[in-house]
Design a protein around this motif. Sequence first.
Motif, PDB file in Angstrom:
ATOM      1  N   ASP A 430       0.832  -1.201   0.000  1.00  0.00           N
ATOM      2  CA  ASP A 430       0.000   0.000   0.000  1.00  0.00           C
ATOM      3  C   ASP A 430       0.870   1.256   0.000  1.00  0.00           C
ATOM      4  O   ASP A 430       0.650   2.192  -0.788  1.00  0.00           O
ATOM      5  N   GLN A 431       1.864   1.310   0.871  1.00  0.00           N
ATOM      6  CA  GLN A 431       2.732   2.478   0.943  1.00  0.00           C
ATOM      7  C   GLN A 431       3.540   2.649  -0.336  1.00  0.00           C
ATOM      8  O   GLN A 431       3.769   3.777  -0.804  1.00  0.00           O
ATOM      9  N   ALA A 432       3.964   1.549  -0.945  1.00  0.00           N
ATOM     10  CA  ALA A 432       4.708   1.636  -2.198  1.00  0.00           C
ATOM     11  C   ALA A 432       3.848   2.207  -3.316  1.00  0.00           C
ATOM     12  O   ALA A 432       4.289   3.071  -4.087  1.00  0.00           O
ATOM     13  N   LEU A 433       2.599   1.762  -3.403  1.00  0.00           N
ATOM     14  CA  LEU A 433       1.724   2.270  -4.452  1.00  0.00           C
ATOM     15  C   LEU A 433       1.498   3.767  -4.304  1.00  0.00           C
ATOM     16  O   LEU A 433       1.472   4.508  -5.295  1.00  0.00           O
ATOM     17  N   HIS A 434       1.335   4.225  -3.054  1.00  0.00           N
ATOM     18  CA  HIS A 434       1.131   5.662  -2.869  1.00  0.00           C
ATOM     19  C   HIS A 434       2.405   6.452  -3.144  1.00  0.00           C
ATOM     20  O   HIS A 434       2.338   7.592  -3.639  1.00  0.00           O
ATOM     21  N   ALA A 435       3.562   5.868  -2.864  1.00  0.00           N
ATOM     22  CA  ALA A 435       4.820   6.545  -3.210  1.00  0.00           C
ATOM     23  C   ALA A 435       4.952   6.700  -4.720  1.00  0.00           C
ATOM     24  O   ALA A 435       5.595   7.644  -5.198  1.00  0.00           O
ATOM     25  N   LEU A 436       4.345   5.807  -5.489  1.00  0.00           N
ATOM     26  CA  LEU A 436       4.477   5.791  -6.945  1.00  0.00           C
ATOM     27  C   LEU A 436       3.377   6.570  -7.652  1.00  0.00           C
ATOM     28  O   LEU A 436       3.291   6.545  -8.885  1.00  0.00           O
ATOM     29  N   SER A 437       2.548   7.293  -6.921  1.00  0.00           N
ATOM     30  CA  SER A 437       1.466   8.053  -7.539  1.00  0.00           C
ATOM     31  C   SER A 437       2.020   9.120  -8.484  1.00  0.00           C
ATOM     32  O   SER A 437       3.019   9.787  -8.188  1.00  0.00           O
ATOM     33  N   SER A 438       1.363   9.298  -9.610  1.00  0.00           N
ATOM     34  CA  SER A 438       1.775  10.337 -10.562  1.00  0.00           C
ATOM     35  C   SER A 438       1.506  11.737 -10.047  1.00  0.00           C
ATOM     36  O   SER A 438       2.055  12.717 -10.566  1.00  0.00           O
ATOM     37  N   ASP A 439       0.656  11.864  -9.045  1.00  0.00           N
ATOM     38  CA  ASP A 439       0.291  13.193  -8.549  1.00  0.00           C
ATOM     39  C   ASP A 439       1.491  13.979  -8.056  1.00  0.00           C
ATOM     40  O   ASP A 439       1.563  15.199  -8.215  1.00  0.00           O
ATOM     41  N   TRP A 440       2.436  13.290  -7.426  1.00  0.00           N
ATOM     42  CA  TRP A 440       3.559  14.017  -6.830  1.00  0.00           C
ATOM     43  C   TRP A 440       4.389  14.692  -7.920  1.00  0.00           C
ATOM     44  O   TRP A 440       4.764  15.865  -7.782  1.00  0.00           O
ATOM     45  N   ALA A 441       4.674  13.988  -9.007  1.00  0.00           N
ATOM     46  CA  ALA A 441       5.451  14.586 -10.089  1.00  0.00           C
ATOM     47  C   ALA A 441       4.680  15.729 -10.750  1.00  0.00           C
ATOM     48  O   ALA A 441       5.258  16.771 -11.086  1.00  0.00           O
ATOM     49  N   PHE A 442       3.379  15.540 -10.941  1.00  0.00           N
ATOM     50  CA  PHE A 442       2.566  16.601 -11.557  1.00  0.00           C
ATOM     51  C   PHE A 442       2.620  17.868 -10.716  1.00  0.00           C
ATOM     52  O   PHE A 442       2.812  18.972 -11.236  1.00  0.00           O
ATOM     53  N   MET A 443       2.465  17.726  -9.410  1.00  0.00           N
ATOM     54  CA  MET A 443       2.437  18.895  -8.540  1.00  0.00           C
ATOM     55  C   MET A 443       3.786  19.601  -8.494  1.00  0.00           C
ATOM     56  O   MET A 443       3.857  20.825  -8.377  1.00  0.00           O
TER      57      MET A 443
END
Length: 505
Positions: A430-443
Amino acid sequence: MTPVGTFCLVLHSHLPLLARHGRWPVGEEWLYQSWAQSYLPVLATLRELAAEGRGQLATLGITPVLAAQLDDPYCLRGVHDWLGGWTLRAHSAAGRLPDLAAHEHRVAGAATAEFEAHWRHGGSPVLRGLRDSGAVELLGGPAAHPFQPLLRPRVRAFSLRAGLSDHALRLGGRPAGIWAPECGYAPGMEDDYASAGVRRFLVDGPALRGDTALARPVGSSDVLCVGRDLDVTYRVWSPRRGYPGSPEYRDFHTWDHPSGLKPARVTGRRVPPEQKKPYSPELAARAVQRDARDFVDTAVARLRTLRESTGRPAMTVAAFDTELFGHWWHEGPDWLAAVLRLLPEAGVEVRTLGGAIDDGLVGEPVALPECSWGSGKDWRVWAGPQVSDLVARGDDVQHDLLSALDTVRPGDGPMLRPDVRDPLADLLVDQALHALSSDWAFMVTKDSAADYARSRSATHAGRVAELSGLLREGRRRAAERRIERWSDVPQPTFGHLDARDLAGP
């Protein structure tokens, strides 16, 4: 009358997974604003149109992260409180801004009534009802919204399976189509989709060189890509212009700070906030009808041109973020209702993506390039120089995740037992999937709460590194103690997330 052609409206609903107790400009405020001002009125509009006997109105993409938040009891209580606060803010402005206060009271009251009548048990029953009535088609997507081309094949396949399973669990069936996060695509991903049972997915128009008149098989597969028609979509909203910027509509960026309400209309692009004119619902309502007619004329002209050039019936796909309608563009839901009523009167068939494909609007196979719907239509937003550190961190996260799950300790066997779920491994995934979210790069790339995005990415990645190391060493009790010291003591976002499905051979 021979139909002019087919129009497909696609709305994509997505917000990042938010830390509880967050505050503006990040945190729960994002969710509650979009919920109250977009999801409630847009879905109410579709239900009203369906009650008029209209079917196949729209194709809705709901990301698994947002679906989880719309069903979460904590978030349900939170948005109900937020709606009450909205009403109180309207009342607080009555002495200074009586006309605006009256308008906001009516809108907030309608939103509260809609929530209490239809949403108290979460978003899934609302979406199921619209789908089962034939009003909408629902799209799914991978868990936690990753930019899939940057994932290792094993992680990518797992994320997609997990997202589709979550959709089936909440909504009673696996979706035939997806809106891939950021419309990100790399050659060969169609084979991943075929293996997962996905039959169609969205791409941005330039990936097809603007040839968006038909759905197209990708390569040698039978998976179809459907292109967003920018000639039509950009009439509503583009990087430079669109209806929401018209002088009559409510200005999103001008605030009455004591109440938090928005008292002005756009007035003009270069007019400073203090000189903007007061918002007038009546003036805005007339603009809605004007712009709805203009959009229908645009769609009709486009479909006629496509039919003349192809010699066969064609479709146009207008695709937007749902949050445009109501949140960013206050009058957006009224505009949607007007357009969906006017299109059939103009001889245009309104269909879901699945409906258009069933009608035979399918062309020849196409070879897609690497693409997304971001700036440049390539991968620069999610893999460019500004976020090279996030890309490297994402690769480390995947390495740590798979190393832990594949650990075999001498004399002890594999870390994961095939017959028992492991809550620590599930939380690691679960934590790995959230670390890999595209949102962080977009922001970060768009400089939108970039510090928050970097912090969230680093937090999740750090947890993965810690847990992975402890689990590889067999120090389970130390891992449990470490989790207890995390500030939010998280539980997996998706309760069915099972690390065994990602374990190696």
